[in-house]
Design an enzyme around this catalytic site. Structure first.
Site, mmCIF file in Angstrom:
data_model
loop_
_atom_site.group_PDB
_atom_site.id
_atom_site.type_symbol
_atom_site.label_atom_id
_atom_site.label_comp_id
_atom_site.label_asym_id
_atom_site.label_seq_id
_atom_site.Cartn_x
_atom_site.Cartn_y
_atom_site.Cartn_z
ATOM 1 N N LYS A 13 0.832 -1.214 0.000
ATOM 2 C CA LYS A 13 0.000 0.000 0.000
ATOM 3 C C LYS A 13 0.865 1.262 0.000
ATOM 4 O O LYS A 13 0.627 2.174 -0.779
ATOM 5 C CB LYS A 13 -0.942 0.030 1.217
ATOM 6 C CG LYS A 13 -1.892 -1.154 1.302
ATOM 7 C CD LYS A 13 -2.886 -0.993 2.451
ATOM 8 C CE LYS A 13 -2.236 -0.985 3.818
ATOM 9 N NZ LYS A 13 -1.631 -2.276 4.231
ATOM 10 N N ARG A 88 -9.622 1.112 8.976
ATOM 11 C CA ARG A 88 -9.156 -0.244 9.251
ATOM 12 C C ARG A 88 -10.166 -1.018 10.079
ATOM 13 O O ARG A 88 -9.902 -2.174 10.432
ATOM 14 C CB ARG A 88 -7.858 -0.149 10.027
ATOM 15 C CG ARG A 88 -6.643 -0.752 9.325
ATOM 16 C CD ARG A 88 -5.518 -0.608 10.291
ATOM 17 N NE ARG A 88 -4.275 -1.195 9.968
ATOM 18 C CZ ARG A 88 -3.250 -0.557 9.420
ATOM 19 N NH1 ARG A 88 -3.369 0.680 9.009
ATOM 20 N NH2 ARG A 88 -2.101 -1.183 9.274
ATOM 21 N N ARG A 127 11.706 -5.966 4.926
ATOM 22 C CA ARG A 127 11.423 -4.579 4.523
ATOM 23 C C ARG A 127 12.300 -3.578 5.281
ATOM 24 O O ARG A 127 12.474 -3.688 6.484
ATOM 25 C CB ARG A 127 9.945 -4.305 4.794
ATOM 26 C CG ARG A 127 9.520 -2.886 4.492
ATOM 27 C CD ARG A 127 8.056 -2.805 4.295
ATOM 28 N NE ARG A 127 7.279 -2.883 5.530
ATOM 29 C CZ ARG A 127 5.960 -2.716 5.554
ATOM 30 N NH1 ARG A 127 5.294 -2.500 4.436
ATOM 31 N NH2 ARG A 127 5.309 -2.796 6.695
ATOM 32 N N ARG A 155 11.300 -1.118 10.683
ATOM 33 C CA ARG A 155 10.194 -0.740 11.571
ATOM 34 C C ARG A 155 10.105 -1.657 12.783
ATOM 35 O O ARG A 155 10.246 -2.875 12.651
ATOM 36 C CB ARG A 155 8.870 -0.793 10.804
ATOM 37 C CG ARG A 155 8.542 0.486 10.087
ATOM 38 C CD ARG A 155 7.351 0.340 9.186
ATOM 39 N NE ARG A 155 6.162 -0.207 9.834
ATOM 40 C CZ ARG A 155 4.976 -0.247 9.260
ATOM 41 N NH1 ARG A 155 4.811 0.233 8.040
ATOM 42 N NH2 ARG A 155 3.941 -0.751 9.890
ATOM 43 N N ARG A 166 -0.440 -8.509 13.323
ATOM 44 C CA ARG A 166 -1.045 -7.533 12.400
ATOM 45 C C ARG A 166 -1.924 -8.232 11.369
ATOM 46 O O ARG A 166 -2.975 -7.717 10.982
ATOM 47 C CB ARG A 166 0.061 -6.715 11.718
ATOM 48 C CG ARG A 166 0.698 -5.731 12.696
ATOM 49 C CD ARG A 166 2.068 -5.267 12.241
ATOM 50 N NE ARG A 166 2.025 -4.485 11.032
ATOM 51 C CZ ARG A 166 3.089 -4.276 10.245
ATOM 52 N NH1 ARG A 166 4.258 -4.796 10.540
ATOM 53 N NH2 ARG A 166 2.952 -3.527 9.168
HETATM 54 P P1 AMP Z 1 0.697 0.768 8.854
HETATM 55 O O1 AMP Z 1 1.876 1.648 8.651
HETATM 56 O O2 AMP Z 1 -0.509 1.195 8.077
HETATM 57 O O3 AMP Z 1 1.019 -0.697 8.677
HETATM 58 O O4 AMP Z 1 0.273 0.945 10.405
HETATM 59 C C1 AMP Z 1 1.171 0.582 11.437
HETATM 60 C C2 AMP Z 1 0.427 0.427 12.749
HETATM 61 O O5 AMP Z 1 -0.199 1.664 13.116
HETATM 62 C C3 AMP Z 1 -0.725 -0.584 12.753
HETATM 63 O O6 AMP Z 1 -0.266 -1.915 12.966
HETATM 64 C C4 AMP Z 1 -1.572 -0.067 13.906
HETATM 65 O O7 AMP Z 1 -1.000 -0.382 15.160
HETATM 66 C C5 AMP Z 1 -1.467 1.437 13.713
HETATM 67 N N1 AMP Z 1 -2.508 1.968 12.783
HETATM 68 C C6 AMP Z 1 -2.316 2.581 11.592
HETATM 69 N N2 AMP Z 1 -3.485 2.931 11.026
HETATM 70 C C7 AMP Z 1 -4.444 2.523 11.879
HETATM 71 C C8 AMP Z 1 -5.868 2.584 11.857
HETATM 72 N N3 AMP Z 1 -6.538 3.115 10.824
HETATM 73 N N4 AMP Z 1 -6.536 2.062 12.933
HETATM 74 C C9 AMP Z 1 -5.893 1.517 13.980
HETATM 75 N N5 AMP Z 1 -4.561 1.415 14.049
HETATM 76 C C10 AMP Z 1 -3.837 1.912 13.030
#
Ligand code: AMP
Length: 209
Positions: A13, A88, A127, A155, A166
C-alpha cells in the site's frame, strides 16, 4: 479524487500510494506514517499509540478518527486524498462516511490489494525504509543501493511476531470493511503479487487512470 487503499500489512500500500499520488496531485494520507511521526516526536498521542503498534494491534478508533478528521481539514486535502491504512475497522469506515457526507463529498474507489498471507511475512521481515527519502526497499526482492544501506531503518513492528498479530488484526477487524464498501459498489480488487511496476499498472487500470 478520493481513494482508499486497503490490504493486509505488506501488501504494498505504502509503495503504491507514493507512486500514485505524484500523478494524481492529491496528498498521501497514511495513518501509520502519522502515528510513527507522533511516536518519534514523543507526543501524548504517540505515547498512547506506541504500545499497540509494537504489539501489532490496532490503535483505538477514537484516536485514529480524530487524527484523520484533522488531516482532512487541511487545505491540501480539499481536492482529494489517497487514504492508506485508514479506515481499518467498520466503525472507522462509518466515521469516514459521516465526515464526507457533512461536506457533501464522496469516495471514488476503494482499491483492495490482495496478497496471500504466506508471502506477507517474507515481504515484511525483509522490509527496510530510507528515513531521508521515504523510499521502501526489500533486502532480497528490491535491494537498496549500497550508498543508502547504512541509514535504512527496520520498523519496530516489522518482526515476524508482530506481523502475525497484524495479519490477525487485518482478517478480524479490517477485512469486514470490504463487504461494507462492496455494498456501495466501490471496491476494485487488484492482484498485489508481482513487481511494484506491474502492480502500479494494475492499480491504474482498475482506477481507469
Ligand atoms: P501501517 O503503517 O498502516 O502498517 O500501520 C502501522 C500500525 O499503526 C498498525 O499496525 C496499527 O498499530 C497502527 N494503525 C495505523 N493505522 C491505523 C488505523 N486506521 N486504525 C488503527 N490502528 C492503526
Amino acid at each position: 479524487m478520493r481513494i482508499i487503499l486497503i490490504g493486509p500489512p505488506g501488501a504494498g500500500k505504502g509503495t503504491q500510494a507514493k507512486r500514485l499520488v505524484d500523478g494524481f496531485g492529491i496528498p498521501h494520507v497514511s495513518t501509520g506514517d502519522m502515528l510513527r511521526a507522533a511516536v518519534k516526536a514523543g507526543t501524548a498521542m504517540g505515547r498512547l499509540a506506541d504500545e499497540a503498534m509494537r504489539a501489532g494491534k490496532l490503535v483505538s478508533d477514537d484516536i485514529i478518527v480524530g487524527i484523520v478528521r484533522d488531516r482532512l481539514k487541511e487545505p491540501d486535502a480539499q481536492a482529494g486524498v489517497l487514504l492508506d491504512g485508514f479506515p481499518r475497522t467498520v466503525p472507522q469506515a462509518e466515521a469516514l462516511d459521516v465526515m464526507l457526507e457533512a461536506e457533501d463529498l464522496a469516495l471514488d474507489a476503494v482499491v483492495l490489494m490482495e496478497v496471500p498471507d504466506d508471502l506477507i511475512v517474507e515481504r515484511i521481515v525483509g522490509r527496510r525504509s530510507d528515513p531521508e527519502t521515504g523510499a521502501i526497499y526489500h533486502l532480497v526482492f528490491d535491494p537498496p543501493p549500497p550508498e543508502v544501506a547504512d541509514r535504512l531503518v527496520h520498523r519496530a513492528d516489522d518482526t515476524e511476531e508482530a506481523v502475525r498479530s497484524r495479519l490477525a488484526a487485518y482478517h478480524a477487524q479490517t477485512a469486514p470493511i470490504v463487504p461494507f464498501y462492496e455494498a456501495k459498489g466501490l471496491v476494485k480488487r487488484v492482484d498485489g503479487v508481482g513487481a511494484p511496476d506491474e502492480v502500479t499498472a494494475r492499480v491504474r487500470a482498475a482506477l481507469g487512470r
